[in-house]
Design a protein around this motif. Structure first.
Motif, mmCIF file in Angstrom:
data_model
loop_
_atom_site.group_PDB
_atom_site.id
_atom_site.type_symbol
_atom_site.label_atom_id
_atom_site.label_comp_id
_atom_site.label_asym_id
_atom_site.label_seq_id
_atom_site.Cartn_x
_atom_site.Cartn_y
_atom_site.Cartn_z
ATOM 1 N N THR A 83 -6.099 50.402 -62.073
ATOM 2 C CA THR A 83 -4.817 50.659 -62.033
ATOM 3 C C THR A 83 -4.561 51.767 -61.029
ATOM 4 O O THR A 83 -5.536 52.212 -60.132
ATOM 5 N N LEU A 84 -3.215 52.055 -60.661
ATOM 6 C CA LEU A 84 -3.031 52.948 -59.767
ATOM 7 C C LEU A 84 -2.194 54.069 -60.220
ATOM 8 O O LEU A 84 -1.141 53.953 -61.106
ATOM 9 N N GLU A 85 -2.768 55.380 -60.003
ATOM 10 C CA GLU A 85 -2.059 56.522 -60.360
ATOM 11 C C GLU A 85 -1.839 57.459 -59.250
ATOM 12 O O GLU A 85 -2.551 57.902 -58.638
ATOM 13 N N ARG A 86 -0.418 57.356 -59.014
ATOM 14 C CA ARG A 86 0.180 58.105 -57.646
ATOM 15 C C ARG A 86 -0.654 57.670 -56.683
ATOM 16 O O ARG A 86 -0.738 58.350 -55.713
ATOM 17 N N GLY A 87 -0.767 56.237 -56.509
ATOM 18 C CA GLY A 87 -1.574 55.649 -55.279
ATOM 19 C C GLY A 87 -2.753 55.874 -55.302
ATOM 20 O O GLY A 87 -3.608 55.429 -54.244
ATOM 21 N N VAL A 88 -3.594 56.437 -56.248
ATOM 22 C CA VAL A 88 -5.100 56.465 -56.314
ATOM 23 C C VAL A 88 -5.558 55.229 -57.198
ATOM 24 O O VAL A 88 -4.940 54.851 -58.419
ATOM 25 N N ILE A 89 -6.598 54.748 -56.775
ATOM 26 C CA ILE A 89 -7.397 53.407 -57.475
ATOM 27 C C ILE A 89 -8.250 54.178 -58.385
ATOM 28 O O ILE A 89 -9.157 55.036 -58.257
ATOM 29 N N ALA A 246 1.143 47.443 -56.501
ATOM 30 C CA ALA A 246 -0.096 46.938 -57.448
ATOM 31 C C ALA A 246 0.049 45.470 -57.078
ATOM 32 O O ALA A 246 -1.178 44.745 -57.366
ATOM 33 N N GLU A 247 0.965 44.746 -56.882
ATOM 34 C CA GLU A 247 0.913 43.530 -56.547
ATOM 35 C C GLU A 247 0.558 43.248 -55.432
ATOM 36 O O GLU A 247 -0.301 42.140 -54.940
ATOM 37 N N GLU A 248 0.765 44.070 -54.096
ATOM 38 C CA GLU A 248 -0.113 43.729 -52.993
ATOM 39 C C GLU A 248 -1.594 44.062 -53.038
ATOM 40 O O GLU A 248 -2.606 42.901 -52.576
ATOM 41 N N LEU A 249 -1.970 44.781 -53.853
ATOM 42 C CA LEU A 249 -3.478 45.158 -54.048
ATOM 43 C C LEU A 249 -4.112 43.898 -54.991
ATOM 44 O O LEU A 249 -5.168 43.476 -54.596
ATOM 45 N N GLN A 250 -3.337 43.409 -55.837
ATOM 46 C CA GLN A 250 -3.896 42.246 -56.524
ATOM 47 C C GLN A 250 -3.998 40.941 -55.620
ATOM 48 O O GLN A 250 -4.836 40.225 -55.994
ATOM 49 N N PHE A 260 -12.594 42.992 -59.359
ATOM 50 C CA PHE A 260 -11.334 43.729 -59.787
ATOM 51 C C PHE A 260 -10.197 43.132 -60.327
ATOM 52 O O PHE A 260 -9.583 42.004 -59.436
ATOM 53 N N VAL A 261 -9.171 43.726 -61.200
ATOM 54 C CA VAL A 261 -8.037 43.205 -61.540
ATOM 55 C C VAL A 261 -7.262 44.275 -62.044
ATOM 56 O O VAL A 261 -7.669 45.034 -62.702
ATOM 57 N N MET A 262 -5.938 44.174 -61.377
ATOM 58 C CA MET A 262 -4.959 45.228 -61.947
ATOM 59 C C MET A 262 -4.836 45.021 -63.498
ATOM 60 O O MET A 262 -4.536 43.983 -63.891
ATOM 61 N N ALA A 263 -4.650 46.026 -64.209
ATOM 62 C CA ALA A 263 -4.553 45.946 -65.873
ATOM 63 C C ALA A 263 -2.960 45.521 -65.669
ATOM 64 O O ALA A 263 -2.230 46.249 -65.057
ATOM 65 N N ALA A 264 -2.823 44.986 -67.020
ATOM 66 C CA ALA A 264 -1.345 44.663 -67.202
ATOM 67 C C ALA A 264 -0.640 46.027 -67.634
ATOM 68 O O ALA A 264 0.609 46.079 -67.246
#
Length: 270
Positions: A83-89, A246-250, A260-264
């Motif tokens: 996930t992203l927390e304030r722009g941090v992976i 999050a969408e771009e990273l996914q 890796f996959v972005m958590a829902a």
């Protein structure tokens, strides 16, 4: 049209061009950039519109006079939830792991399995990459360690005790003492140094470094990847930050088939 590549063929007046999902992704990106500069380019706009309406998991998709057959990379392995927390992976759900000699985290994956990022504490010889012949004398060992560690004085040698003048005590300048120090684990000698050693390879922020390492330089630059530090004045917590959504990273994770996959619903584990 006989000079067309073998992978391209004609049917019903159209040109058929098989594209991988990666190639189709890049073609869409090129078309978008082209339209920013030339908004009246009708063919590019029509092609992009049809490509953006395709379903990559269903059959063929027409794109102007091109028909693409996008194929997503096949994920044979489970993917770590991030996930992203304030722009941090960061790993979306994880547990701390700690046992004598090694530390790290166990991150949850999209199939309920786990991926462990752990690091064995190296010996002091391994940490400083000191390689010595079996018949090395004490003085040779001492000089090799001091050169590898960048030490100039006896006071800096961690296995030595010194007197008020800064001279090493004779009982410390022995093979037994230096051999015990060389074989000692870093975590036993200096916990903070061990934490710094493991910071990029065995924490909840390790996925960010793994993704950055796997991406082509131009993609990492486009997404604004950079190293940040979440630590305070007396600590260091290296991590990877990005300006991507999050969408771009996914999209990029899927493009390169990374594990890796972005958590829902992003959440931090404890």
């Amino acid at each position: 049209m006989s000079d067309l590549p073998k992978s391209v063929f004609q049917k019903d007046g159209a040109i058929y061009l098989p594209l991988s999902w990666k190639e189709a992704y890049h073609l869409r990106h090129v078309l978008r950039q082209h339209l920013k500069r030339y908004p009246d380019a009708c063919l590019a706009r029509r092609t992009l519109k049809r490509m953006e309406g395709e379903d990559p998991d269903q059959g063929e998709a027409t794109a102007g006079n091109v028909i693409a057959f996008p194929r997503r990379p096949c994920q044979e392995k489970s993917r770590v939830l991030i996930t992203l927390e304030r722009g941090v992976i960061v790993a979306a759900d994880f547990d701390w792991l700690e046992y004598h000699g090694w530390t790290g985290v166990r991150a949850r994956c999209d199939d309920d399995s786990t991926e462990s990022y752990i690091v064995d504490s190296p010996s002091m010889a391994e940490y400083y990459d000191v390689k010595l012949p079996e018949d090395a004398t004490y003085e040779q060992k001492k000089q090799a360690v001091m050169a590898a560690a960048g030490w100039d004085y006896d006071e800096e040698c961690e296995w030595l005790e010194v007197d008020e003048n800064g001279d090493a005590l004779p009982e410390c300048e022995t093979d037994q003492v230096i051999n015990e120090w060389l074989s000692s684990l870093l975590i036993d000698v200096d916990v903070e140094r061990h934490a710094h050693f493991a910071a990029r390879i065995a924490t909840e922020y390790t996925p960010g470094f793994e993704i950055w390492k796997a991406l082509p330089a131009h993609q990492a630059e486009r997404l604004g990847f950079c190293e940040s530090d979440l630590g305070g004045p007396a600590s260091s917590v290296p991590c990877v930050s990005t300006r991507a959504s999050a969408e771009e990273l996914q999209q990029v994770l899927e493009l390169y088939g990374l594990g890796f996959v972005m958590a829902a619903e992003g959440k931090r584990g404890v």
